[in-house]
Design an enzyme around this catalytic site. Structure first.
Site, PDB file in Angstrom:
ATOM      1  N   SER A   1       0.797  -1.232   0.000  1.00  0.00           N
ATOM      2  CA  SER A   1       0.000   0.000   0.000  1.00  0.00           C
ATOM      3  C   SER A   1       0.833   1.287   0.000  1.00  0.00           C
ATOM      4  O   SER A   1       0.470   2.244  -0.693  1.00  0.00           O
ATOM      5  CB  SER A   1      -0.970   0.006   1.184  1.00  0.00           C
ATOM      6  OG  SER A   1      -1.908  -1.020   1.024  1.00  0.00           O
TER       7      SER A   1
ATOM      8  N   THR B   1      -5.713  -3.294   8.128  1.00  0.00           N
ATOM      9  CA  THR B   1      -5.627  -4.654   7.604  1.00  0.00           C
ATOM     10  C   THR B   1      -5.605  -5.660   8.749  1.00  0.00           C
ATOM     11  O   THR B   1      -5.789  -5.303   9.921  1.00  0.00           O
ATOM     12  CB  THR B   1      -4.447  -4.778   6.610  1.00  0.00           C
ATOM     13  OG1 THR B   1      -4.526  -6.055   5.985  1.00  0.00           O
ATOM     14  CG2 THR B   1      -3.079  -4.615   7.269  1.00  0.00           C
TER      15      THR B   1
ATOM     16  N   LYS C   1      -9.598  -5.517  11.037  1.00  0.00           N
ATOM     17  CA  LYS C   1     -10.697  -5.019  10.191  1.00  0.00           C
ATOM     18  C   LYS C   1     -12.049  -5.012  10.900  1.00  0.00           C
ATOM     19  O   LYS C   1     -12.915  -4.208  10.566  1.00  0.00           O
ATOM     20  CB  LYS C   1     -10.795  -5.845   8.911  1.00  0.00           C
ATOM     21  CG  LYS C   1      -9.720  -5.510   7.896  1.00  0.00           C
ATOM     22  CD  LYS C   1      -9.982  -6.236   6.593  1.00  0.00           C
ATOM     23  CE  LYS C   1      -8.944  -5.900   5.562  1.00  0.00           C
ATOM     24  NZ  LYS C   1      -9.264  -6.454   4.244  1.00  0.00           N
TER      25      LYS C   1
ATOM     26  N   ASP D   1     -12.849  -2.426   0.054  1.00  0.00           N
ATOM     27  CA  ASP D   1     -12.729  -3.731  -0.623  1.00  0.00           C
ATOM     28  C   ASP D   1     -14.004  -3.928  -1.445  1.00  0.00           C
ATOM     29  O   ASP D   1     -13.963  -4.406  -2.582  1.00  0.00           O
ATOM     30  CB  ASP D   1     -12.625  -4.875   0.390  1.00  0.00           C
ATOM     31  CG  ASP D   1     -11.287  -4.894   1.110  1.00  0.00           C
ATOM     32  OD1 ASP D   1     -10.295  -4.429   0.516  1.00  0.00           O
ATOM     33  OD2 ASP D   1     -11.238  -5.362   2.256  1.00  0.00           O
TER      34      ASP D   1
ATOM     35  N   ALA E   1     -15.370 -18.086   2.420  1.00  0.00           N
ATOM     36  CA  ALA E   1     -16.312 -17.349   3.273  1.00  0.00           C
ATOM     37  C   ALA E   1     -15.549 -16.589   4.361  1.00  0.00           C
ATOM     38  O   ALA E   1     -15.956 -16.559   5.511  1.00  0.00           O
ATOM     39  CB  ALA E   1     -17.315 -18.313   3.897  1.00  0.00           C
TER      40      ALA E   1
ATOM     41  N   GLY F   1     -13.070 -12.870   5.238  1.00  0.00           N
ATOM     42  CA  GLY F   1     -13.296 -11.423   5.252  1.00  0.00           C
ATOM     43  C   GLY F   1     -13.540 -10.866   3.862  1.00  0.00           C
ATOM     44  O   GLY F   1     -14.479 -10.085   3.647  1.00  0.00           O
TER      45      GLY F   1
HETATM   46  P1  ATR Z   1      -9.447 -12.998   3.824  1.00  0.00           P
HETATM   47  O1  ATR Z   1      -9.570 -11.804   4.707  1.00  0.00           O
HETATM   48  O2  ATR Z   1      -8.323 -12.900   2.824  1.00  0.00           O
HETATM   49  O3  ATR Z   1     -10.737 -13.377   3.183  1.00  0.00           O
HETATM   50  P2  ATR Z   1      -9.807 -15.081   5.768  1.00  0.00           P
HETATM   51  O4  ATR Z   1     -10.895 -14.286   6.400  1.00  0.00           O
HETATM   52  O5  ATR Z   1      -8.812 -15.742   6.652  1.00  0.00           O
HETATM   53  O6  ATR Z   1      -8.967 -14.188   4.767  1.00  0.00           O
HETATM   54  O7  ATR Z   1     -10.494 -16.179   4.811  1.00  0.00           O
HETATM   55  C1  ATR Z   1      -9.759 -17.134   4.117  1.00  0.00           C
HETATM   56  C2  ATR Z   1     -10.686 -18.035   3.266  1.00  0.00           C
HETATM   57  O8  ATR Z   1      -9.846 -18.998   2.631  1.00  0.00           O
HETATM   58  C3  ATR Z   1     -11.712 -18.829   4.077  1.00  0.00           C
HETATM   59  O9  ATR Z   1     -12.823 -19.087   3.256  1.00  0.00           O
HETATM   60  C4  ATR Z   1     -10.942 -20.127   4.376  1.00  0.00           C
HETATM   61  O10 ATR Z   1     -11.749 -21.246   4.627  1.00  0.00           O
HETATM   62  P3  ATR Z   1     -12.340 -21.556   6.130  1.00  0.00           P
HETATM   63  O11 ATR Z   1     -13.451 -20.575   6.325  1.00  0.00           O
HETATM   64  O12 ATR Z   1     -12.816 -22.955   6.060  1.00  0.00           O
HETATM   65  O13 ATR Z   1     -11.191 -21.338   7.067  1.00  0.00           O
HETATM   66  C5  ATR Z   1     -10.228 -20.314   3.063  1.00  0.00           C
HETATM   67  N1  ATR Z   1      -9.042 -21.164   3.186  1.00  0.00           N
HETATM   68  C6  ATR Z   1      -7.850 -20.839   3.713  1.00  0.00           C
HETATM   69  N2  ATR Z   1      -6.979 -21.871   3.619  1.00  0.00           N
HETATM   70  C7  ATR Z   1      -7.668 -22.894   3.034  1.00  0.00           C
HETATM   71  C8  ATR Z   1      -7.330 -24.224   2.636  1.00  0.00           C
HETATM   72  N3  ATR Z   1      -6.115 -24.725   2.827  1.00  0.00           N
HETATM   73  N4  ATR Z   1      -8.284 -24.965   2.020  1.00  0.00           N
HETATM   74  C9  ATR Z   1      -9.519 -24.463   1.788  1.00  0.00           C
HETATM   75  N5  ATR Z   1      -9.893 -23.217   2.137  1.00  0.00           N
HETATM   76  C10 ATR Z   1      -8.994 -22.437   2.737  1.00  0.00           C
END
Ligand code: ATR
Length: 279
Positions: free
Chosen positions: A22, A67, A71, A107, A132, A134
């Protein structure tokens, strides 16, 4: 860069924050637009958020991006929230307002502007969302606002997805292994909102089965490192359209900058920024 008695300060708070791109983006905009402002990173621990926001206000810091992991927590530290941030339940931008900071979610607006730029029209379309977390929340809000007719949410943790999106309109929640429950039809939009495929794990994709991609006409991966993820490759190999999340990154930064500086970033400067990000 010239710093004098009138230089404004903007920045980003997070933990970690050292990897952030950023400052480069915002300082590029400041230089191109000739604004007397500097953007700096601030490492703020979870326990210091309230103090950091109060201190920033006391110092007259114009605005901050917010970040991971702040958030959601930052919502308790602002005096005003715009509607989108309130609905989404997350804030990634705070800007000085009457008695404190006002919270925004760029975002969401960044995603809307990327969709618009790439002519991905969700109105009256079926959409598949992978993830699902953030980022997915901002995407869901955008899809609902645009009038998507149905949204399939596929997530590793189905219960978490149900908690977050269970009450959303026209939503069906499935596990990744249940994608075959989606009726066969090739005209859907698919938004990849998980962190799977992010560098250095470039060879990963959250959906392993190639036949899944026959359900999709256009895909958007919110990941932008690498510029072409496996998700995008699989779509392109089938002659489908696929975009990475670089434009969303650019647009969310531009939207934050516009809020901070209360000015519009002209399209030409925006495109120069995009060029800088993706030479
Ligand atoms: P962000 O803010 O970037 O969205 P986050 O809130 O941590 O980050 O969300 C990460 C997403 O990636 C979630 O949907 C997570 O799945 P879960 O809700 O089941 O945790 C998904 N994710 C992260 N690592 C994963 C993996 N190895 N396999 C499948 N889904 C994954």
């Amino acid at each position: 860069m010239k710093i004098d008695g009138k230089t404004k300060v903007i920045g980003i708070i997070g933990d970690p924050v050292e990897h952030t791109g950023s400052p480069a983006i915002h300082n590029f905009l400041a230089e191109k637009l000739g604004d007397n402002v500097v953007y700096v990173p601030f490492h703020v621990d979870r326990g210091n958020l309230a103090e950091a926001v109060r201190g920033a206000y006391g110092l007259g810091i114009t605005g901050l991006n917010v970040t991971v992991p702040h958030k959601q927590a930052v919502m308790a530290e602002v005096t005003e929230l715009d509607d989108a941030a309130l609905e989404i339940g997350a804030v990634n931008t705070i800007a000085v307002s009457k008695k404190g900071y006002k919270g925004y979610n760029t975002d969401f607006s960044g995603f809307m502007r990327q969709m618009d730029h790439d002519s991905v029209i969700a109105y009256n379309r079926e959409v598949i969302m992978l993830g699902a977390g953030g980022a997915a929340k901002a995407v869901m809000y955008a899809l609902q606002k645009t009038g998507a007719s149905k949204i399939y949410v596929l997530n590793r943790s189905k219960s978490k997805a149900k908690e977050i999106f269970g009450k959303s309109k026209n939503v069906e929640i499935l596990g990744f292994d249940e994608w075959e429950k989606i009726p066969k039809s090739p005209d859907r939009i698919c938004i990849q909102c998980t962190s799977v495929g992010l560098s250095p794990h470039d060879d990963e994709c959250v959906i392993k089965d190639d036949a899944f991609f026959d359900l999709v006409e256009t895909g958007v991966d919110l990941i932008y490192v690498p510029r072409e993820t496996v998700f995008m490759k699989k779509l392109r190999e089938r002659g489908k359209k696929a975009y990475n999340g670089l434009r969303m990154l650019m647009y969310q930064a531009v939207a934050s900058y516009e809020i901070f500086m209360d000015r519009e970033v002209p399209a030409q400067v925006r495109e120069e920024l995009y060029e800088e990000l993706d030479p």
